[in-house]
Structures are given as structure tokens and as C-alpha cells.
Design a protein around this motif. Sequence first.
Motif, PDB file in Angstrom:
ATOM      1  N   ILE A  34       0.839  -1.206   0.000  1.00  0.00           N
ATOM      2  CA  ILE A  34       0.000   0.000   0.000  1.00  0.00           C
ATOM      3  C   ILE A  34       0.872   1.254   0.000  1.00  0.00           C
ATOM      4  CG2 ILE A  34      -1.670   1.324   1.354  1.00  0.00           C
ATOM      5  CD1 ILE A  34      -2.823  -1.363   2.319  1.00  0.00           C
ATOM      6  N   ALA A  35       1.946   1.245   0.811  1.00  0.00           N
ATOM      7  CA  ALA A  35       2.857   2.395   0.846  1.00  0.00           C
ATOM      8  C   ALA A  35       3.545   2.572  -0.500  1.00  0.00           C
ATOM      9  CB  ALA A  35       3.894   2.196   1.954  1.00  0.00           C
ATOM     10  N   ALA A  36       3.902   1.469  -1.149  1.00  0.00           N
ATOM     11  CA  ALA A  36       4.533   1.552  -2.471  1.00  0.00           C
ATOM     12  C   ALA A  36       3.590   2.187  -3.486  1.00  0.00           C
ATOM     13  CB  ALA A  36       4.960   0.159  -2.930  1.00  0.00           C
ATOM     14  N   LYS A  37       2.339   1.747  -3.482  1.00  0.00           N
ATOM     15  CA  LYS A  37       1.354   2.310  -4.411  1.00  0.00           C
ATOM     16  C   LYS A  37       1.154   3.800  -4.149  1.00  0.00           C
ATOM     17  CE  LYS A  37      -2.902   2.110  -3.452  1.00  0.00           C
ATOM     18  NZ  LYS A  37      -4.288   1.707  -3.126  1.00  0.00           N
ATOM     19  N   ASN A  38       1.028   4.179  -2.888  1.00  0.00           N
ATOM     20  CA  ASN A  38       0.795   5.588  -2.551  1.00  0.00           C
ATOM     21  C   ASN A  38       2.000   6.465  -2.865  1.00  0.00           C
ATOM     22  OD1 ASN A  38      -1.737   4.869  -1.621  1.00  0.00           O
ATOM     23  ND2 ASN A  38      -1.113   4.734   0.526  1.00  0.00           N
TER      24      ASN A  38
ATOM     25  N   TYR B 270      -0.012 -12.798  -3.694  1.00  0.00           N
ATOM     26  CA  TYR B 270      -1.450 -12.520  -3.664  1.00  0.00           C
ATOM     27  C   TYR B 270      -1.812 -11.552  -2.543  1.00  0.00           C
ATOM     28  CZ  TYR B 270      -1.988 -16.209  -7.103  1.00  0.00           C
ATOM     29  OH  TYR B 270      -1.898 -16.957  -8.248  1.00  0.00           O
ATOM     30  N   GLU B 271      -1.064 -11.609  -1.449  1.00  0.00           N
ATOM     31  CA  GLU B 271      -1.279 -10.632  -0.383  1.00  0.00           C
ATOM     32  C   GLU B 271      -0.965  -9.230  -0.877  1.00  0.00           C
ATOM     33  OE1 GLU B 271       0.657  -9.379   3.950  1.00  0.00           O
ATOM     34  OE2 GLU B 271       1.144 -11.326   3.051  1.00  0.00           O
ATOM     35  N   ALA B 272       0.135  -9.082  -1.600  1.00  0.00           N
ATOM     36  CA  ALA B 272       0.521  -7.764  -2.112  1.00  0.00           C
ATOM     37  C   ALA B 272      -0.485  -7.239  -3.125  1.00  0.00           C
ATOM     38  CB  ALA B 272       1.914  -7.844  -2.738  1.00  0.00           C
ATOM     39  N   CYS B 273      -1.128  -8.139  -3.878  1.00  0.00           N
ATOM     40  CA  CYS B 273      -2.102  -7.719  -4.883  1.00  0.00           C
ATOM     41  C   CYS B 273      -3.297  -6.998  -4.279  1.00  0.00           C
ATOM     42  CB  CYS B 273      -2.584  -8.927  -5.676  1.00  0.00           C
ATOM     43  SG  CYS B 273      -1.387  -9.558  -6.873  1.00  0.00           S
TER      44      CYS B 273
ATOM     45  N   GLY C 120      -3.820  -3.159  -4.792  1.00  0.00           N
ATOM     46  CA  GLY C 120      -4.473  -2.630  -5.980  1.00  0.00           C
ATOM     47  C   GLY C 120      -3.649  -1.585  -6.704  1.00  0.00           C
ATOM     48  N   ASP C 121      -3.858  -1.469  -8.027  1.00  0.00           N
ATOM     49  CA  ASP C 121      -3.242  -0.427  -8.864  1.00  0.00           C
ATOM     50  C   ASP C 121      -1.716  -0.423  -8.795  1.00  0.00           C
ATOM     51  OD1 ASP C 121      -5.738   0.470  -9.711  1.00  0.00           O
ATOM     52  OD2 ASP C 121      -5.928   1.808  -7.978  1.00  0.00           O
TER      53      ASP C 121
ATOM     54  N   VAL D  91       1.290 -10.700 -11.384  1.00  0.00           N
ATOM     55  CA  VAL D  91       0.326 -11.581 -10.735  1.00  0.00           C
ATOM     56  C   VAL D  91      -1.064 -10.940 -10.787  1.00  0.00           C
ATOM     57  CG1 VAL D  91      -0.300 -12.704  -8.561  1.00  0.00           C
ATOM     58  CG2 VAL D  91       2.102 -12.502  -9.229  1.00  0.00           C
ATOM     59  N   LYS D  92      -2.062 -11.762 -11.121  1.00  0.00           N
ATOM     60  CA  LYS D  92      -3.437 -11.270 -11.152  1.00  0.00           C
ATOM     61  C   LYS D  92      -4.076 -11.470  -9.777  1.00  0.00           C
ATOM     62  CE  LYS D  92      -4.191 -12.178 -16.070  1.00  0.00           C
ATOM     63  NZ  LYS D  92      -5.035 -12.907 -17.072  1.00  0.00           N
ATOM     64  N   PRO D  93      -4.780 -10.460  -9.283  1.00  0.00           N
ATOM     65  CA  PRO D  93      -5.431 -10.608  -7.961  1.00  0.00           C
ATOM     66  C   PRO D  93      -6.430 -11.753  -7.968  1.00  0.00           C
ATOM     67  CG  PRO D  93      -5.442  -8.321  -8.698  1.00  0.00           C
ATOM     68  CD  PRO D  93      -5.004  -9.138  -9.870  1.00  0.00           C
ATOM     69  N   GLN D  94      -6.513 -12.446  -6.847  1.00  0.00           N
ATOM     70  CA  GLN D  94      -7.492 -13.498  -6.687  1.00  0.00           C
ATOM     71  C   GLN D  94      -8.812 -12.919  -6.194  1.00  0.00           C
ATOM     72  OE1 GLN D  94      -5.601 -16.291  -4.009  1.00  0.00           O
ATOM     73  NE2 GLN D  94      -5.120 -17.673  -5.699  1.00  0.00           N
ATOM     74  N   THR D  95      -9.891 -13.471  -6.681  1.00  0.00           N
ATOM     75  CA  THR D  95     -11.211 -13.046  -6.209  1.00  0.00           C
ATOM     76  C   THR D  95     -11.523 -13.779  -4.917  1.00  0.00           C
ATOM     77  OG1 THR D  95     -11.962 -12.713  -8.478  1.00  0.00           O
ATOM     78  CG2 THR D  95     -13.653 -12.886  -6.758  1.00  0.00           C
ATOM     79  N   PRO D  96     -11.759 -13.062  -3.833  1.00  0.00           N
ATOM     80  CA  PRO D  96     -12.044 -13.746  -2.565  1.00  0.00           C
ATOM     81  C   PRO D  96     -13.341 -14.530  -2.659  1.00  0.00           C
ATOM     82  CG  PRO D  96     -12.473 -11.398  -2.379  1.00  0.00           C
ATOM     83  CD  PRO D  96     -11.812 -11.603  -3.702  1.00  0.00           C
ATOM     84  N   PRO D  97     -13.421 -15.677  -2.010  1.00  0.00           N
ATOM     85  CA  PRO D  97     -14.648 -16.470  -2.051  1.00  0.00           C
ATOM     86  C   PRO D  97     -15.807 -15.741  -1.396  1.00  0.00           C
ATOM     87  CG  PRO D  97     -13.157 -17.315  -0.371  1.00  0.00           C
ATOM     88  CD  PRO D  97     -12.393 -16.275  -1.138  1.00  0.00           C
ATOM     89  N   ALA D  98     -17.003 -16.020  -1.881  1.00  0.00           N
ATOM     90  CA  ALA D  98     -18.197 -15.404  -1.304  1.00  0.00           C
ATOM     91  C   ALA D  98     -18.408 -15.927   0.100  1.00  0.00           C
ATOM     92  CB  ALA D  98     -19.408 -15.713  -2.172  1.00  0.00           C
TER      93      ALA D  98
END
Length: 218
Positions: free
Chosen positions: A125-129, A143-146, A149-150, A175-182
Motif C-alpha cells: 500500500i505504501a509503495a502504491k501511494n 497474492y497478499e501484495a495484490c 491494488g493499482d 500476478v493477477k489478484p485473486q477473487t475472494p470467495p463469497a
Amino acid sequence: MVSKVLSLGLLGIQGYIVNAECFLSGGLPNFDVVGLPDTAIKESRDRVRAAIKNCGFDFPLRRITVNLAPADTRKEGSIYDLPIFLGILISARVINPVSTDRAFIGELSLDGEVRQVVGVLPMAIAAKNSGIRELFVPEENAYEACLAGDIKIYAVKHVKEVLDHLSGTRELTPVKPQTPPAPESGSVPDFSEVMGQENVKRALEIAAAGGHNILLMG
């Protein structure tokens, strides 16, 4: 030649940018890491030295100084092995400098494998900001880093993958973000009855998102 490789650190539960500066000079061979490093970072000297040799490079017999800036903030953990590794090779003119929109985190094994670290999400998050476009992390943390976002996240198993990507020989795929399960049907615990405690609730959310253990008492 002074090299600069961006990395990240943790201050509490907040991430911040760390600049790993490396300088090779004349004199008796020595390897110093400054910038308020803890014991794990000081031990990175041996891990990085072994990784450079086991990846087929000559370790420079020079006076090596690595500064982790900002120098007035204590650095902890083994996450700076990878940027220190790259900084030494850049200063030795083995590889080309890396751009300032890329950051690297990861612990190294003696043969150059990139191992899992903790606290990747707030650092991402700090890297993105901070305007970083590409973040190289251990495969187990990708996947944690994904979740930040952005930002392009590259999962790395071995330092040779990073070197091949930087040289253009074999580029990594983001890496493509994983969709969290419903969520399962029924009531789901939440914070609706917790009054205030914003910092505590944020810490719980970060721990849950990263799959970390956490205990709240009281």
C-alpha cells in the motif's frame, strides 16, 4: 559508483519507503550495513555474499557500504536481502541501474532463492501511494501484495528471475489478484458493536487480509 534500489519497511502497521544505497570504494575488503539495522539485517551480509557467489558472480573484494535510508528509523527483518543483492551488483557494474518506480523486498537463501517475509500488504500500500509502479515480492507473498491494488506485483522464486526480468531476457508476468470467495450464508461477525478503537480494528483487518495470526484481548 553509488547505486540506489528502492525497498520498503514497516513502522508499526504502516509501510514506508526505504532507499538501499550501496557504495563500493577502495581499501581493505569490508562489508558494512548502516541505517539503524537490527541483527537480522546485519546477518544479511553473509546471505547476500553467499547468494552472489552461488549465482555465478564474483563478490567484489572492495569496501562495501550499504545505507538504509532514512537512517534515523530503525530497520527490522530480513526483507532487505534482495535490494542489497541488487545494489552490490549495480555498484560493481555487473547489471544496469534499476528505475525509481520499482521496489524490491525479500529474504535470500544462500543459493539465491527468495523466501517469504511478513507485513507485505501495508508495504505494498505504501509503495502504491508513493508512485511505485512495480513491486517484486517473494512468490508466497504475491497474492497478499495484490490486495493493495493499482500496482504491478511480480512473484519471485529466485534472484535469477529478477535479473532476467531487469535485463529483458525473460520478463515475469504480473500476478493477477485473486477473487475472494463469497461468504457463507448466515451471520458473519463484524465490528458493529465495537465502539471506537479505529487503530485496533485496522490492525485486525490487515491481519485478516494477510492471513496472519492475531489476538485481541479485552
